[in-house]
Design a protein around this motif. Structure first.
Motif, PDB file in Angstrom:
ATOM      1  N   UNK A  45       0.885  -1.163   0.000  1.00 32.24           N
ATOM      2  CA  UNK A  45       0.000   0.000   0.000  1.00 32.24           C
ATOM      3  C   UNK A  45       0.924   1.214   0.000  1.00 32.24           C
ATOM      4  N   UNK A  46       0.968   2.039  -1.015  1.00 34.17           N
ATOM      5  CA  UNK A  46       0.011   2.265  -2.097  1.00 34.17           C
ATOM      6  C   UNK A  46       0.336   1.615  -3.449  1.00 34.17           C
ATOM      7  N   UNK A  47       1.275   0.681  -3.531  1.00 33.91           N
ATOM      8  CA  UNK A  47       1.589   0.082  -4.845  1.00 33.91           C
ATOM      9  C   UNK A  47       0.362  -0.548  -5.509  1.00 33.91           C
ATOM     10  N   UNK A  48      -0.456  -1.236  -4.707  1.00 30.26           N
ATOM     11  CA  UNK A  48      -1.628  -1.947  -5.229  1.00 30.26           C
ATOM     12  C   UNK A  48      -2.569  -1.011  -5.993  1.00 30.26           C
ATOM     13  N   UNK A  49      -2.714   0.221  -5.470  1.00 22.74           N
ATOM     14  CA  UNK A  49      -3.661   1.170  -6.070  1.00 22.74           C
ATOM     15  C   UNK A  49      -3.217   1.586  -7.470  1.00 22.74           C
ATOM     16  N   UNK A  50      -1.939   1.393  -7.804  1.00 21.29           N
ATOM     17  CA  UNK A  50      -1.516   1.658  -9.187  1.00 21.29           C
ATOM     18  C   UNK A  50      -1.352   0.362  -9.980  1.00 21.29           C
ATOM     19  N   UNK A  51      -0.757  -0.654  -9.374  1.00 22.07           N
ATOM     20  CA  UNK A  51      -0.457  -1.894 -10.109  1.00 22.07           C
ATOM     21  C   UNK A  51      -1.736  -2.554 -10.642  1.00 22.07           C
ATOM     22  N   UNK A  52      -2.799  -2.587  -9.834  1.00 24.18           N
ATOM     23  CA  UNK A  52      -4.012  -3.284 -10.282  1.00 24.18           C
ATOM     24  C   UNK A  52      -4.678  -2.584 -11.466  1.00 24.18           C
ATOM     25  N   UNK A  53      -4.378  -1.295 -11.651  1.00 21.76           N
ATOM     26  CA  UNK A  53      -4.925  -0.609 -12.828  1.00 21.76           C
ATOM     27  C   UNK A  53      -4.250  -1.055 -14.115  1.00 21.76           C
ATOM     28  N   UNK A  54      -3.135  -1.742 -13.976  1.00 19.18           N
ATOM     29  CA  UNK A  54      -2.438  -2.228 -15.173  1.00 19.18           C
ATOM     30  C   UNK A  54      -2.733  -3.705 -15.431  1.00 19.18           C
ATOM     31  N   UNK A  55      -3.616  -4.268 -14.621  1.00 16.36           N
ATOM     32  CA  UNK A  55      -3.982  -5.676 -14.800  1.00 16.36           C
ATOM     33  C   UNK A  55      -5.227  -5.743 -15.670  1.00 16.36           C
ATOM     34  N   UNK A  56      -5.075  -6.281 -16.883  1.00 20.31           N
ATOM     35  CA  UNK A  56      -6.231  -6.405 -17.776  1.00 20.31           C
ATOM     36  C   UNK A  56      -7.074  -7.624 -17.424  1.00 20.31           C
ATOM     37  N   UNK A  57      -6.457  -8.626 -16.837  1.00 26.55           N
ATOM     38  CA  UNK A  57      -7.198  -9.847 -16.486  1.00 26.55           C
ATOM     39  C   UNK A  57      -8.024  -9.615 -15.230  1.00 26.55           C
ATOM     40  N   UNK A  58      -8.859 -10.599 -14.948  1.00 30.42           N
ATOM     41  CA  UNK A  58      -9.705 -10.519 -13.760  1.00 30.42           C
ATOM     42  C   UNK A  58      -8.915 -10.981 -12.531  1.00 30.42           C
ATOM     43  N   UNK A  59      -8.841 -10.132 -11.525  1.00 29.59           N
ATOM     44  CA  UNK A  59      -8.147 -10.520 -10.279  1.00 29.59           C
ATOM     45  C   UNK A  59      -8.831 -11.716  -9.602  1.00 29.59           C
ATOM     46  N   UNK A  60     -10.174 -11.714  -9.472  1.00 30.49           N
ATOM     47  CA  UNK A  60     -10.795 -12.890  -8.841  1.00 30.49           C
ATOM     48  C   UNK A  60     -10.578 -14.186  -9.620  1.00 30.49           C
ATOM     49  N   UNK A  61     -10.506 -14.100 -10.971  1.00 31.09           N
ATOM     50  CA  UNK A  61     -10.251 -15.342 -11.733  1.00 31.09           C
ATOM     51  C   UNK A  61      -8.841 -15.852 -11.453  1.00 31.09           C
ATOM     52  N   UNK A  62      -7.895 -14.918 -11.276  1.00 32.78           N
ATOM     53  CA  UNK A  62      -6.517 -15.331 -10.970  1.00 32.78           C
ATOM     54  C   UNK A  62      -6.488 -16.050  -9.625  1.00 32.78           C
ATOM     55  N   UNK A  63      -7.142 -15.455  -8.644  1.00 34.74           N
ATOM     56  CA  UNK A  63      -7.097 -16.048  -7.307  1.00 34.74           C
ATOM     57  C   UNK A  63      -7.841 -17.382  -7.281  1.00 34.74           C
ATOM     58  N   UNK A  64      -8.976 -17.445  -7.972  1.00 39.07           N
ATOM     59  CA  UNK A  64      -9.708 -18.727  -8.039  1.00 39.07           C
ATOM     60  C   UNK A  64      -8.829 -19.801  -8.672  1.00 39.07           C
ATOM     61  N   UNK A  65      -8.118 -19.432  -9.750  1.00 39.04           N
ATOM     62  CA  UNK A  65      -7.252 -20.412 -10.421  1.00 39.04           C
ATOM     63  C   UNK A  65      -6.150 -20.879  -9.476  1.00 39.04           C
ATOM     64  N   UNK A  66      -5.520 -19.950  -8.773  1.00 37.16           N
ATOM     65  CA  UNK A  66      -4.422 -20.331  -7.878  1.00 37.16           C
ATOM     66  C   UNK A  66      -4.936 -21.225  -6.751  1.00 37.16           C
ATOM     67  N   UNK A  67      -6.118 -20.917  -6.237  1.00 39.93           N
ATOM     68  CA  UNK A  67      -6.669 -21.744  -5.156  1.00 39.93           C
ATOM     69  C   UNK A  67      -7.003 -23.157  -5.650  1.00 39.93           C
ATOM     70  N   UNK A  68      -7.315 -23.267  -6.965  1.00 40.14           N
ATOM     71  CA  UNK A  68      -7.622 -24.583  -7.538  1.00 40.14           C
ATOM     72  C   UNK A  68      -6.355 -25.245  -8.060  1.00 40.14           C
ATOM     73  N   UNK A  69      -5.200 -24.615  -7.840  1.00 38.26           N
ATOM     74  CA  UNK A  69      -3.912 -25.111  -8.312  1.00 38.26           C
ATOM     75  C   UNK A  69      -3.877 -25.226  -9.838  1.00 38.26           C
ATOM     76  N   UNK A  70      -4.541 -24.252 -10.488  1.00 35.43           N
ATOM     77  CA  UNK A  70      -4.540 -24.211 -11.954  1.00 35.43           C
ATOM     78  C   UNK A  70      -3.725 -23.017 -12.426  1.00 35.43           C
TER      79      UNK A  70
END
Ligand code: AMP
Ligand code: GLY
Length: 424
Positions: A291-316
């Protein structure tokens, strides 16, 4: 999906907002959150970060898809272990793995065992021995409280006297309580600083785009250390070759080293780095988003953050695509911060569409439905544009038009990038 984010700052506001941007996400709760988040449709839930059982009961009750932890304190209190023991999905490191942030000495041991480049150091609990080592090494030199100190436990001493004073304060006068019962004395590293974060799933490391934070309270890196006064991404003065080297020499061996140590890391691993003449070297690890890196870095993420986390939790394998936009965030802090500061000032809530407002230390005023300052770092104004120069002009134009009562901010966020990038 129905998600629960734990924490209450600008970082959690940005994480929750990014999650809500995915149409598959129905609802995002933030515990305890802050009232500024409600403007973006985030639901607050009045359960403290420390109330693990209360949070677990809530997650069961609401059938939360998964929980995400923003700050370090609940991680170090074992919230991930507690959720897992209750059979609930949660993304973050275990209490043991979070020690990579919770103890500077443990972090150094992992680095040494895995040949991760970092400054030479020794740790001490005896003041006389620490001072003898410092006298031998000379200044400048860096003194760090071993445990958590909210970004304030580091003294970059330019003279021996300053270094001795820091040791006296931490080891003899208990300035940081238990956190300072041990100190790490570290070689001073000269060079540009940058933050490299990654999604980590045991041995798998998915780096994010880098950012630069601004720790000092005032322009030109003057004044006391704070939690962070602003950030931007990209960081053009750090070449892709240096970032690649840091991924290879720092993040990957750290992830592997944590497995070898029997404390595999799952979550967000944050390396604070200095690009020295000998390559990138680690000054700290954090076990979470910055904090505050997240407030800028996430604006450069085109993918869905929840899809990334769901994938990692499913080990995908997650899909992670970054864009080439530039993002700058400037923190508005209460006058006096990081020392004693005022509360209760009215906080801006309207800004042009081009800007995003992320709230941190705010409360709702008792009489009227206004947001008022209630913490040191009050909010952050962010602008994304096609390049840093445009983003910087944009963010300061927005701030110029706000009515700021008792708030201050740095006017030089982004300057270093624009100056150094020209020199390269
Ligand atoms: P930290 O809380 O560990 O991020 O440290 C606070 C600030 O102190 C960092 O952002 C750096 O600017 C500075 N710092 C920490 N360690 C070193 C070091 N070994 N050499 C030079 N500066 C350092
Ligand atoms: N921005 C530094 C930190 O989150 O620790």
């Amino acid at each position: 999906m129905k998600l629960l984010i734990i924490g209450s700052g600008g970082r959690e506001h940005a994480i929750a907002k990014k999650c809500l941007a995915d149409p598959e996400v129905q609802q995002v709760f933030c515990a305890p959150g802050n009232p500024g988040m409600q403007k973006d449709g985030i639901d607050l839930i009045a359960i403290a970060e420390s109330d693990h059982q209360g949070l677990i009961d809530f997650a069961i009750d609401q059938q939360i898809t998964w929980t995400f932890v923003g700050p370090e304190v609940p991680l170090l209190n074992g919230i991930v272990d507690d959720f897992r023991a209750a059979g609930l999905p949660i993304f973050g490191p275990s209490k043991q793995a979070a020690m990579i942030e919770g103890s500077k000495e443990f972090a150094k041991e992992i680095m040494v065992a895995n040949q991760i480049p970092t400054g030479a150091y020794r740790s001490f609990s005896n003041s006389r021995e620490a001072k003898a080592y410092i006298a031998d090494k000379g200044a400048p030199i860096v003194i760090k409280a071993d445990g958590l100190a909210a970004g304030k436990g580091v003294v970059v001493a330019l003279t021996l006297e300053e270094a001795f004073d820091a040791v006296t304060a931490m080891l003899e006068q208990n300035a940081f309580g238990e956190s300072g019962a041990k100190v790490v004395v570290e070689e001073f590293l000269a060079g540009e600083e940058f933050s490299l974060l990654a999604f980590v799933n045991q041995e798998k490391v998915y780096p994010m785009v880098i950012a630069q934070d601004h720790k000092r309270a005032f322009d030109h890196d003057l004044g006391p250390n704070t939690g962070g006064m602003g950030a931007y991404s990209p960081v053009p003065q750090i070449s892709q070759a240096i970032v690649d080297q840091a991924v290879r020499e720092v993040l990957r061996p750290a992830a592997q080293g944590m497995i070898d140590h029997g404390t595999p890391f799952i979550g967000i691993l944050y390396a604070g780095l200095i690009a020295t003449a000998e390559g990138p070297k680690v000054i700290e690890f954090n076990a979470r988003f910055g904090d505050p890196e997240t407030q800028v870095v996430l604006n450069r993420l085109d993918s869905s953050l929840p899809q990334i986390i769901s994938a990692l939790l499913a080990d995908e394998e997650p899909e992670i695509v970054w864009n080439n936009q530039a993002s700058i965030g400037v923190v508005l802090a209460a006058e006096g911060y990081p020392g004693i500061y005022q509360k209760g000032m009215i906080v801006p809530t309207e800004a042009p569409d081009a800007a995003q407002l992320y709230y941190a230390g705010v409360a709702t005023s008792a009489e009227e439905n206004l947001l008022v300052a209630n913490g040191g770092r009050v909010m952050l104004v962010e602008v994304t544009a096609q390049d840093l120069a445009t983003a910087q002009t944009g963010v300061y134009q927005v701030i110029d038009e706000l009515t700021l009562d008792g708030l201050f901010y740095r006017k030089d966020i982004g300057d270093k990038a624009l100056r150094l990038a020209k020199e390269i």
